[in-house]
Structures are given as C-alpha cells and as structure tokens.
Design an enzyme around this catalytic site. Structure first.
Site, PDB file in Angstrom:
ATOM      1  N   ASP A  18     -58.081  79.721  28.524  1.00  0.00           N
ATOM      2  CA  ASP A  18     -57.602  81.064  28.807  1.00  0.00           C
ATOM      3  C   ASP A  18     -58.334  82.121  27.984  1.00  0.00           C
ATOM      4  OD1 ASP A  18     -56.645  80.313  26.353  1.00  0.00           O
ATOM      5  OD2 ASP A  18     -54.533  80.685  26.808  1.00  0.00           O
ATOM      6  N   HIS A  21     -58.844  81.911  24.682  1.00  0.00           N
ATOM      7  CA  HIS A  21     -58.371  82.039  23.303  1.00  0.00           C
ATOM      8  C   HIS A  21     -59.351  81.386  22.341  1.00  0.00           C
ATOM      9  CE1 HIS A  21     -56.666  77.863  23.497  1.00  0.00           C
ATOM     10  NE2 HIS A  21     -56.899  77.912  22.198  1.00  0.00           N
ATOM     11  N   ASP A  28     -56.672  79.338  11.245  1.00  0.00           N
ATOM     12  CA  ASP A  28     -55.321  79.462  11.789  1.00  0.00           C
ATOM     13  C   ASP A  28     -54.471  78.312  11.269  1.00  0.00           C
ATOM     14  OD1 ASP A  28     -56.044  77.244  13.313  1.00  0.00           O
ATOM     15  OD2 ASP A  28     -56.243  78.350  15.173  1.00  0.00           O
TER      16      ASP A  28
END
Length: 236
Positions: free
Chosen positions: A128, A130, A66
């Site tokens: 969360d 991710h 990413d």
C-alpha cells in the site's frame, strides 16, 4: 534516484547486502537503520558472517526506525525480529544498538542528530506504499518520530495484532520515524521483490507525491537507490 533491477530475489539481496556493507567501511562512526519484515531476510543472511567478530566494524551503530511495543515483553516486534534475523547471528553488541521504543522515542531524534545523523537506511516498500510505520492515513510528511494510534485506521488494529501472540498484548500505539525524520538520512536504499509488489513499485515510480501513498515522498530524496527483482519490476 538510482534504479537497479536484478534477475531474482537472490541477486537483489546480494546487491542490497553489498551496498549496506560498503557503507560500513569508514574510519569514523557510521549510523545505519535497517528494516525488519520478510524482504530483507536473505540480505541479513549474507551480511551476518561478513560482520561477525570483525572488530574493524565496531564503528557501526544500529537504529530501528519503528517499533510495535508488546505488553509484558522487554522488546517490541521490530527489535525481536532484528535480533533473530541479524543482531544475534552477527553478534552485534548491545552497546552498538540504539533502540527506538516507548521509553526513548521522545529523545531519539536528539540522540541521532547529536552523533551526526543517520548515514544509511535500508527500507522495504509495502503493498500500500507504506515504509517504516508510515501507513496510509497514519502519518504525514511533516512528522518526525511519532506515536500512531493502534486504531488510527479501520484495519490498523487487525494489522498489529497479527504480530502478537495474544490480542491483549496490544499497546494503544506504535512508534515510527515519520517522513521528515527519514528524509534527513544521508542515503536511502529501498528493496522490493515479487509480483505482488509490482503495482506498488509502478505507483511509486510513476504516481504523484501524496500522503495517501506514503513512500511517494521518498522520490524527493537526493541519494535514493531502488533495488528490485524482475518480478517486482514487471509492470514498468
């Protein structure tokens, strides 16, 4: 799935470093993708002296999964952090780093597949659920490499600006390998430590597979190892 629970952060990091280093020792090209963030910091401290100036590891090529581009900067947040934590201390040559960025993302999967795909990926697990840039509400299981709007969710802009020196450096998007691309990797290793990660770990292992908890799909991977310290495993 393999589940490894170590006593503490140091032991977890040693195990993750050992597994990552072990995959490098091949008589062929090895393509690996490693995570930025705070969790792997000690992993890279262990790995760097084991890799530096070792010509027999010149077969290893590195990919970031990413990137958060920064206006006015040559590299984004992810590559900046990987340079600081690992690539520079380990003296990894630029020729062996294949960056995902705003110039290369449209052809990155083609490049990866042309050299046999990714052999190994080291991932973190977010509070969360991710991983990479796959946040709840941002990507879907069928996505490969995608651009995600910096305003995709109500708190996305705030999350991204935290990584920047100035708010005006924010791009309109960030980049991530989506779930489909990650699942093509031959081996996945996820690391998580600390009590704050315990709820996410429990949800990952016991919850349903759904886009709202992005990491849940990784449970379907045929070669997945989850490495925890005792605190992260405390709710199991």
């Amino acid at each position: 799935m393999k589940l490894i629970i170590e006593k503490d952060y140091e032991a977890m990091s040693q195990t993750a470093a050992t597994l990552t280093l072990a995959r490098m020792y091949q008589n062929r090209r090895v393509n690996i993708s490693i995570t930025a963030g705070s969790t792997p910091k000690r992993v890279y401290e262990i790995m760097a002296p084991q890799v530096k100036d070792k010509s027999y590891l010149d077969n290893v090529y590195y990919y970031n999964f990413d990137e958060i581009p920064v206006k006015g900067e040559k590299v984004g947040i992810t590559m900046r952090d990987l340079n600081t934590m690992y690539f520079t201390p380990a003296a990894i040559s630029r020729e062996r780093i294949v960056p995902l960025n705003e110039q290369t993302y449209t052809t990155q999967m083609e490049r990866i597949r042309s050299v046999g795909g990714l052999d190994f990926m080291l991932l973190g697990l977010g509070f969360d659920g991710h991983y990479c840039g796959n946040l709840p509400g941002a990507t879907h299981f069928e996505d490969e490499i995608v651009t995600v709007s910096s305003y995709a969710t109500p708190d996305m802009e705030k999350r991204l600006i935290k990584n920047l020196d100035r708010p005006e450096q924010l791009f309109d998007f960030y980049l991530t390998m989506g779930p489909k691309a990650v699942m093509e990797t031959k081996e996945l290793v996820i690391i998580a430590n600390g009590k704050r990660k315990a709820p996410a770990v429990k949800e990952f292992l016991t919850g349903t597979i759904r886009n709202e908890f992005p990491a849940s799909v990784l449970k379907l991977h045929p070669n997945l190892t989850l490495i925890l310290d005792e605190e992260a495993a405390s709710l199991l």
